[in-house]
Design a protein around this motif. Structure first.
Motif, PDB file in Angstrom:
ATOM      1  N   GLY A  45     -12.956  -0.413   8.632  1.00 23.82           N
ATOM      2  CA  GLY A  45     -12.072  -0.647   9.757  1.00 23.82           C
ATOM      3  C   GLY A  45     -10.602  -0.624   9.426  1.00 23.82           C
ATOM      4  O   GLY A  45      -9.756  -0.910  10.294  1.00 23.82           O
ATOM      5  N   GLN A  46     -10.244  -0.298   8.188  1.00 28.67           N
ATOM      6  CA  GLN A  46      -8.848  -0.210   7.797  1.00 28.67           C
ATOM      7  C   GLN A  46      -8.536   1.202   7.327  1.00 28.67           C
ATOM      8  O   GLN A  46      -9.419   1.954   6.901  1.00 28.67           O
ATOM      9  CB  GLN A  46      -8.522  -1.220   6.690  1.00 28.67           C
ATOM     10  N   LEU A  47      -7.261   1.536   7.407  1.00 29.32           N
ATOM     11  CA  LEU A  47      -6.811   2.860   6.995  1.00 29.32           C
ATOM     12  C   LEU A  47      -6.400   2.828   5.530  1.00 29.32           C
ATOM     13  O   LEU A  47      -5.591   1.999   5.120  1.00 29.32           O
ATOM     14  CB  LEU A  47      -5.627   3.306   7.857  1.00 29.32           C
ATOM     15  N   VAL A  48      -6.987   3.709   4.753  1.00 27.31           N
ATOM     16  CA  VAL A  48      -6.626   3.850   3.335  1.00 27.31           C
ATOM     17  C   VAL A  48      -6.019   5.234   3.162  1.00 27.31           C
ATOM     18  O   VAL A  48      -6.669   6.246   3.440  1.00 27.31           O
ATOM     19  CB  VAL A  48      -7.849   3.680   2.411  1.00 27.31           C
ATOM     20  N   TRP A  49      -4.781   5.266   2.735  1.00 35.06           N
ATOM     21  CA  TRP A  49      -4.125   6.547   2.503  1.00 35.06           C
ATOM     22  C   TRP A  49      -3.515   6.542   1.116  1.00 35.06           C
ATOM     23  O   TRP A  49      -3.157   5.493   0.571  1.00 35.06           O
ATOM     24  CB  TRP A  49      -3.078   6.850   3.574  1.00 35.06           C
ATOM     25  N   SER A  50      -3.440   7.715   0.519  1.00 39.52           N
ATOM     26  CA  SER A  50      -3.045   7.786  -0.889  1.00 39.52           C
ATOM     27  C   SER A  50      -2.198   9.022  -1.144  1.00 39.52           C
ATOM     28  O   SER A  50      -2.226   9.999  -0.395  1.00 39.52           O
ATOM     29  CB  SER A  50      -4.289   7.812  -1.788  1.00 39.52           C
TER      30      SER A  50
ATOM     31  N   VAL B 142       5.900  -2.053   0.940  1.00 36.86           N
ATOM     32  CA  VAL B 142       4.514  -2.516   1.063  1.00 36.86           C
ATOM     33  C   VAL B 142       4.477  -4.013   1.355  1.00 36.86           C
ATOM     34  O   VAL B 142       3.744  -4.480   2.233  1.00 36.86           O
ATOM     35  CB  VAL B 142       3.730  -2.184  -0.225  1.00 36.86           C
ATOM     36  N   ARG B 143       5.271  -4.779   0.626  1.00 35.17           N
ATOM     37  CA  ARG B 143       5.298  -6.229   0.839  1.00 35.17           C
ATOM     38  C   ARG B 143       5.843  -6.580   2.222  1.00 35.17           C
ATOM     39  O   ARG B 143       5.335  -7.492   2.880  1.00 35.17           O
ATOM     40  CB  ARG B 143       6.139  -6.897  -0.241  1.00 35.17           C
ATOM     41  N   ALA B 144       6.868  -5.878   2.650  1.00 37.03           N
ATOM     42  CA  ALA B 144       7.447  -6.178   3.957  1.00 37.03           C
ATOM     43  C   ALA B 144       6.444  -5.913   5.077  1.00 37.03           C
ATOM     44  O   ALA B 144       6.421  -6.642   6.082  1.00 37.03           O
ATOM     45  CB  ALA B 144       8.716  -5.346   4.168  1.00 37.03           C
ATOM     46  N   HIS B 145       5.599  -4.896   4.927  1.00 39.09           N
ATOM     47  CA  HIS B 145       4.598  -4.573   5.940  1.00 39.09           C
ATOM     48  C   HIS B 145       3.291  -5.344   5.738  1.00 39.09           C
ATOM     49  O   HIS B 145       2.362  -5.202   6.544  1.00 39.09           O
ATOM     50  CB  HIS B 145       4.287  -3.074   5.935  1.00 39.09           C
ATOM     51  N   ARG B 146       3.197  -6.113   4.635  1.00 36.58           N
ATOM     52  CA  ARG B 146       1.970  -6.862   4.297  1.00 36.58           C
ATOM     53  C   ARG B 146       0.785  -5.923   4.089  1.00 36.58           C
ATOM     54  O   ARG B 146      -0.348  -6.198   4.506  1.00 36.58           O
ATOM     55  CB  ARG B 146       1.650  -7.921   5.362  1.00 36.58           C
ATOM     56  N   TRP B 147       1.046  -4.790   3.476  1.00 31.81           N
ATOM     57  CA  TRP B 147      -0.019  -3.873   3.095  1.00 31.81           C
ATOM     58  C   TRP B 147      -0.470  -4.181   1.671  1.00 31.81           C
ATOM     59  O   TRP B 147       0.083  -5.059   1.003  1.00 31.81           O
ATOM     60  CB  TRP B 147       0.474  -2.423   3.184  1.00 31.81           C
ATOM     61  N   ARG B 148      -1.467  -3.444   1.209  1.00 31.23           N
ATOM     62  CA  ARG B 148      -1.952  -3.590  -0.168  1.00 31.23           C
ATOM     63  C   ARG B 148      -1.753  -2.271  -0.906  1.00 31.23           C
ATOM     64  O   ARG B 148      -2.132  -1.204  -0.400  1.00 31.23           O
ATOM     65  CB  ARG B 148      -3.428  -3.994  -0.205  1.00 31.23           C
ATOM     66  N   LEU B 149      -1.178  -2.361  -2.095  1.00 29.40           N
ATOM     67  CA  LEU B 149      -0.880  -1.180  -2.906  1.00 29.40           C
ATOM     68  C   LEU B 149      -1.702  -1.227  -4.193  1.00 29.40           C
ATOM     69  O   LEU B 149      -1.789  -2.263  -4.841  1.00 29.40           O
ATOM     70  CB  LEU B 149       0.617  -1.124  -3.238  1.00 29.40           C
ATOM     71  N   ARG B 150      -2.288  -0.095  -4.540  1.00 31.68           N
ATOM     72  CA  ARG B 150      -3.104   0.005  -5.761  1.00 31.68           C
ATOM     73  C   ARG B 150      -2.719   1.268  -6.517  1.00 31.68           C
ATOM     74  O   ARG B 150      -2.603   2.343  -5.926  1.00 31.68           O
ATOM     75  CB  ARG B 150      -4.587   0.023  -5.410  1.00 31.68           C
ATOM     76  N   LEU B 151      -2.501   1.117  -7.821  1.00 32.83           N
ATOM     77  CA  LEU B 151      -2.128   2.243  -8.671  1.00 32.83           C
ATOM     78  C   LEU B 151      -3.252   2.512  -9.665  1.00 32.83           C
ATOM     79  O   LEU B 151      -3.688   1.600 -10.374  1.00 32.83           O
ATOM     80  CB  LEU B 151      -0.825   1.947  -9.417  1.00 32.83           C
ATOM     81  N   VAL B 152      -3.718   3.749  -9.696  1.00 29.07           N
ATOM     82  CA  VAL B 152      -4.700   4.192 -10.686  1.00 29.07           C
ATOM     83  C   VAL B 152      -4.083   5.361 -11.439  1.00 29.07           C
ATOM     84  O   VAL B 152      -3.731   6.381 -10.838  1.00 29.07           O
ATOM     85  CB  VAL B 152      -6.021   4.617 -10.016  1.00 29.07           C
ATOM     86  N   SER B 153      -3.955   5.205 -12.764  1.00 30.34           N
ATOM     87  CA  SER B 153      -3.288   6.253 -13.532  1.00 30.34           C
ATOM     88  C   SER B 153      -3.648   6.139 -15.012  1.00 30.34           C
ATOM     89  O   SER B 153      -3.997   5.067 -15.500  1.00 30.34           O
ATOM     90  CB  SER B 153      -1.764   6.155 -13.358  1.00 30.34           C
TER      91      SER B 153
END
Length: 423
Positions: free
Chosen positions: A339-344, A389-400
């Motif tokens: 139910g959430q949008l995940v974009w990368s 990201v913090r201002a919008h209260r989203w979640r950020l994930r880095l894979v590298s």
């Protein structure tokens, strides 16, 4: 001051702190052991006095020491005669008070007829004036004597620790000094790191601003020459250079001013309903063939500040193209998950080593090696991304991984008015 010298001073400081704490711990331990021995000696003398008083009441004299210690807190006292429990308790209390042993104790009297210890009472110093409470407990026997009583000091450790107030206060003072020293050392190291970051930022911004300024000055000199008017193609070329470098200079200045504004008043979001797919398509058009779209989500309307969202995505795509040793290939992908949008934003660049993945989001941080350090920039792009990201209260994930590209994934809720109607 060199980094090697600073590391040496930090190591010596840490070793000094550990040494001070170890010495203090040894002193406290030795002081406790000394107080414990003093307690046992005083208890031994006090109980010997009780045995002598019992012998005096029974009109005989003890010819040997009457006290035997069976454990650190348990003593056996030979009386060579029966003794009344009430009288015994009174004698014990008086003797302990005379030797300044004001602590709880419990005692029991051996009954030779039943061959067992008859539990007497638990006497608490915290219940002054109240009768002793009897507990259903058994105390160990001692086969060498016929008439004796046993006494235990259950709060011996607490009583001994209470005698170490001076040592405990000194230990607390040492710990406070060590904490202040550690805090001061941390502040100094942090200040040095900020100084290095500030120096690197000044160097970067000087280079970034000098390049377009130098190009503009050269183009201005050429445009002022009389011969340029007779060369229209060359005139248009230098006019285009002036326009491009002016836009580049404006972009760099705007980025720094935007950071200063954000630091002063924070993000002021103008939230509206934004179709993320439209923003991603516009980004793909801007950066041309290097950007591919994989828009799997059936709808992607979110609540966001469009201005910051566009800058956010442009920063990630710009970094992906900038930090790539081969032909850049950036994929913008969307999908729905629970139910959430995940974009990368996924790229085939040089990647980010695991030890740098948290630090790259810090202000002005740039990985100090290889292509990353040579590329132009202020070290503000990913810091800005994290702030958005913090201002919008989203979640950020880095894979590298180094040499394997990077994937920045953002999870955010869909707009409540978003609806999907299948075709």
């Amino acid at each position: 001051m060199s980094r090697r010298l600073i590391r040496l001073l930090v190591a010596l400081s840490v070793l000094s702190i550990i040494g001070i704490l170890c010495v203090q711990a040894v002193w406290v331990r030795n002081a406790y052991a000394l107080r414990e021995r003093q307690f046992r000696q005083s208890a031994f003398i006090a109980l010997q006095d009780v045995a002598d008083e019992v012998a005096r009441l029974n009109r005989f004299t003890l010819n040997r020491y009457a006290v035997t210690q069976l454990s650190p807190d348990y003593f056996i006292v030979n009386t060579d005669a029966p003794i009344d429990p009430v009288t015994l308790e009174s004698l014990i209390q008086n003797s302990l008070q005379q030797h300044k042993l004001i602590t709880d104790f419990e005692y029991g009297i051996y009954n030779c007829e039943s061959d067992r210890m008859l539990y007497g009472a638990y006497v608490s110093t915290s219940a002054a004036g109240q009768p002793a409470t009897t507990r259903n407990r058994s105390l160990p026997k001692f086969s060498r004597y016929t008439y004796y009583f046993g006494i235990r000091f259950p709060n011996q450790a607490g009583f001994v620790a209470g005698q170490l107030n001076g040592w405990l206060w000194s230990t607390a003072a040492v710990l406070i000094v060590v904490m202040f020293f550690g805090y001061t050392l941390t502040v100094v190291l942090r200040q040095r790191r900020l100084t290095e970051v500030q120096r690197d930022f000044i160097n970067n911004i000087t280079h970034e601003l000098q390049t377009p300024v130098s190009t503009l000055r050269i183009a201005a000199d050429v445009l002022q020459s009389d011969a340029i008017t007779r060369q229209p193609d060359r005139l248009r070329q230098y006019a285009r250079i002036v326009q491009e470098e002016s836009a580049r200079l404006q972009k760099q200045v705007s980025r720094v001013l935007q950071l200063a504004r954000t630091e002063r008043i924070g993000f002021s979001l103008n939230l509206t309903e934004v179709d993320l797919h439209d923003v991603l398509r516009a980004t793909a058009d801007t950066f041309g063939p290097h950007v591919l779209l994989d828009l799997q989500a059936p709808f992607a309307t979110i609540q966001a500040d469009r201005y910051h969202l566009e800058n956010f995505i442009n920063n990630l795509v710009d970094n992906a193209i900038k930090y790539c040793d081969t032909t850049p290939e950036v994929t913008l992908r969307t999908q729905l998950d629970a139910g959430q949008l995940v974009w990368s934003v996924e790229d085939n660049g040089i990647g980010i080593a695991p030890e740098h993945q948290k630090a790259v989001f810090r202000q002005f941080y740039r990985i100090p090696s290889g292509r990353v350090h040579n590329a132009a920039g202020f070290g503000l792009g990913l810091y800005y991304v994290q702030q958005v990201v913090r201002a919008h209260r989203w979640r950020l994930r880095l894979v590298s991984q180094s040499g394997c590209g990077s994937t920045f994934s953002i999870t955010c809720p869909l707009s409540v008015v978003s609806h999907y109607e299948p075709a």
